[in-house]
Design a protein around this motif. Structure first.
Motif, mmCIF file in Angstrom:
data_model
loop_
_atom_site.group_PDB
_atom_site.id
_atom_site.type_symbol
_atom_site.label_atom_id
_atom_site.label_comp_id
_atom_site.label_asym_id
_atom_site.label_seq_id
_atom_site.Cartn_x
_atom_site.Cartn_y
_atom_site.Cartn_z
ATOM 1 N N TYR A 1 -8.194 3.245 -0.197
ATOM 2 C CA TYR A 1 -8.205 2.988 -1.900
ATOM 3 C C TYR A 1 -8.533 3.635 -2.448
ATOM 4 C CZ TYR A 1 -5.328 0.479 -5.228
ATOM 5 O OH TYR A 1 -4.714 0.468 -5.573
ATOM 6 N N LEU B 1 0.666 -0.800 0.172
ATOM 7 C CA LEU B 1 0.246 0.122 0.247
ATOM 8 C C LEU B 1 1.212 1.204 0.187
ATOM 9 C CD1 LEU B 1 -2.527 -1.470 2.392
ATOM 10 C CD2 LEU B 1 -3.097 -0.904 0.536
ATOM 11 N N SER C 1 -5.859 1.430 5.374
ATOM 12 C CA SER C 1 -5.930 2.042 3.881
ATOM 13 C C SER C 1 -6.860 0.960 3.447
ATOM 14 C CB SER C 1 -4.428 1.436 4.357
ATOM 15 O OG SER C 1 -3.318 1.861 5.245
#
Lengths: 222, 295
Positions: free
Chosen positions: A219, A150, A215
């Motif tokens: 996204y 990520l 996260s």
């Protein structure tokens, strides 16, 4: 959820197979190169470093789960929530397979009556008295790999830096364990080693999962 | 009743200090082909990404059938956003093969038509075993077109589908789009810079400028409101009275203006000793979004 699992299947079986095949090849080459007779060459190193090599595999797999796979799934209409939960399933399967393969390792020299090698201590470290640490280590490394992926989506340079850092830690880990195995120095395991390590790994895993969840929920397909 | 309607209400999005979308409202009605046009950096891809929950928004709401699209698997299974493919992905080349994209699409799009996908693969002469990084720009566009058409999604969105395609392929794409539309009646949104070629395909056109949809109208009706008026400066000024003058250019005593008005006002302008010429969609776009850049 079912769609996500279907989506992951083409990744799961080749990746798991790759780990199994890699271990089989290393064992075969170790046997062929005379490791059972006490030969201490390259393949002996590969064989005894297998638990750490498996961690490297897991790290790479996890990076791909939070980069290319996530990108593709969300861009084709998967919800992030379903993706996250299916990813958890993948992480657990990878960790179990990695653990299972590691558990097999010390059995091979025993069954084959291999000449004793002090570096076997590395294997015993992850399968012996500290054996339960290994699956936790697998989960922690998988989560760190996912986060690194990520991070890579945001900053390629930073992501690659963390990846190399993780590899470096792995290499240093191998070196330390190998040196300890030869009795060059004592790791100084104390009764506190196990609980402290468990707490640290659990903290890494849980904090990593929280960050992963946060996260992935935010996204953005770029 | 909101059946099949994709709506955006008060959507705002910024990247740092750059406000890309400002309080944007939009309704996409079912069964129409929409064209989305805007200048470079106008926020077309950002808007389409937000409509399909692939990007976050700062505020506002996006709904499909009256329900939020964000994290709504039911809504998302009705929408296909076929984005431009990237030859590089994260750390290196995009090594995913075409067939992997097709397999993934077949999993996520419930109306996926595998037979149609195979036919298009053959027609476009695409080798499914080829990696995306090995494809030319045009071939990548063909893959996005293939994914969009074979998805069978109720709302199918294509972002710059004609990029890199030669004129023959572009013509073929519009033909395929119209054939599919005639057969299924589903909604298409096509974002493009090649406006005039696509103009005849768009039933409705949306023009995005400075973060807002400044026009969302039937293409013919919109184009019909615009004219070029040229001639002697004073005569042109008289003819333009009551009309909205979007831009003007003077060369000596000759003047030409791009104007907008109703049918009656435009008819009145023709009574003067001036030349009145129709505009095409591209001219309309330049007149509305040129902001003096058109020279």
């Amino acid at each position: 959820m079912k769609k996500c699992l279907q989506f992951f299947w083409p990744y799961l079986w080749p990746n798991v197979s790759a780990m199994v095949v890699f271990e089989a090849v290393v064992v075969l080459l170790a046997v062929v190169s005379g490791v059972p007779q006490g030969n201490d060459g390259l393949f002996a190193t590969y064989f005894y470093a297998m638990p750490l090599l498996i961690l490297l595999f897991l790290f790479m797999y996890s990076v791909s789960l939070s980069t290319a796979c996530l990108h593709l799934a969300v861009s084709m209409g998967s919800t992030r929530q379903f993706y996250f939960w299916c990813m958890q399933f993948m992480l657990v399967v990878y960790a179990l397979v990695g653990w299972g393969l590691t558990l097999l390792l010390p059995l091979i020299p025993q069954m084959g009556n291999w000449a004793s090698n002090e570096r076997l201590q590395i294997l015993l470290l992850v399968t012996g008295r500290y054996g339960l640490l290994y699956p936790l280590l697998c989960l922690a490394i998988l989560v760190v790999g996912g986060l690194d992926g990520l991070l890579m989506a945001r900053s390629k340079a930073l992501g690659i830096f963390v990846m190399f850092l993780a590899m470096l830690v792995g290499i240093v880990g191998v070196a330390v364990l190998a040196l300890a195995g030869t009795g060059l120095f004592d790791l100084g395991f104390t009764p506190l080693f196990l609980p402290i390590t468990v707490v640290v790994l659990l903290a890494v895993f849980l904090a990593g999962e929280f960050l992963l969840w946060r996260s992935i929920r935010r996204y953005v397909v770029r | 009743m909101n059946t099949g309607v994709l709506s955006a209400k008060g959507v705002c999005k910024s990247y740092g200090n750059n406000q890309v979308l400002q309080d944007l409202d939009l309704d996409i009605q079912p069964g129409k082909i929409y064209g989305l046009i805007g200048r470079n950096g106008a926020g077309k891809t950002t808007l389409l990404s937000i409509l399909t929950a692939q990007n976050t928004k700062d505020s506002g709401e996006v709904t499909y059938n009256g329900k939020p699209v964000w994290e709504n698997q039911d809504a998302l299974s009705h929408i296909c956003f076929s984005r431009e493919l990237q030859p590089t992905l994260f750390t290196g080349p995009n090594n995913m093969k075409i067939k992997y994209y097709l397999n993934t699409a077949s999993i996520f799009y419930p109306n996926w038509d595998q037979e149609y996908a195979q036919r298009l693969l053959q027609e476009f002469k695409l080798n499914p075993k080829k990696k995306i990084s090995q494809l030319s720009k045009g071939q990548m566009s063909m893959v996005t077109i293939l994914l969009a058409l074979a998805s069978g999604s109720d709302i199918t969105i294509l972002d710059e589908p004609a990029a890199g395609l030669d004129v023959v392929m572009r013509e073929r794409f519009y033909q395929l789009l119209l054939e599919d539309y005639a057969k299924t009646g589903r909604t298409f949104i096509v974002s493009t810079h090649i406006i005039e070629e696509a103009a005849s395909v768009f039933e409705r056109v949306m023009i995005l400028d400075e973060g807002k949809i400044i026009e969302n109208a039937e293409t013919d009706e919109l184009v019909d409101q615009f004219r070029y008026i040229s001639g002697h400066q004073e005569e042109v000024d008289r003819a333009c009275q009551g009309l909205e003058v979007l831009s003007s250019r003077e060369t000596g005593r000759h003047k030409s203006c791009a104007v907008r008005g109703g049918a009656t006002q435009l008819a009145q302008a023709e009574q003067f000793d001036v030349d009145v010429a129709p505009m095409n969609l591209q001219n309309v776009f330049v007149a509305l979004c040129g902001h003096g850049d058109e020279g």
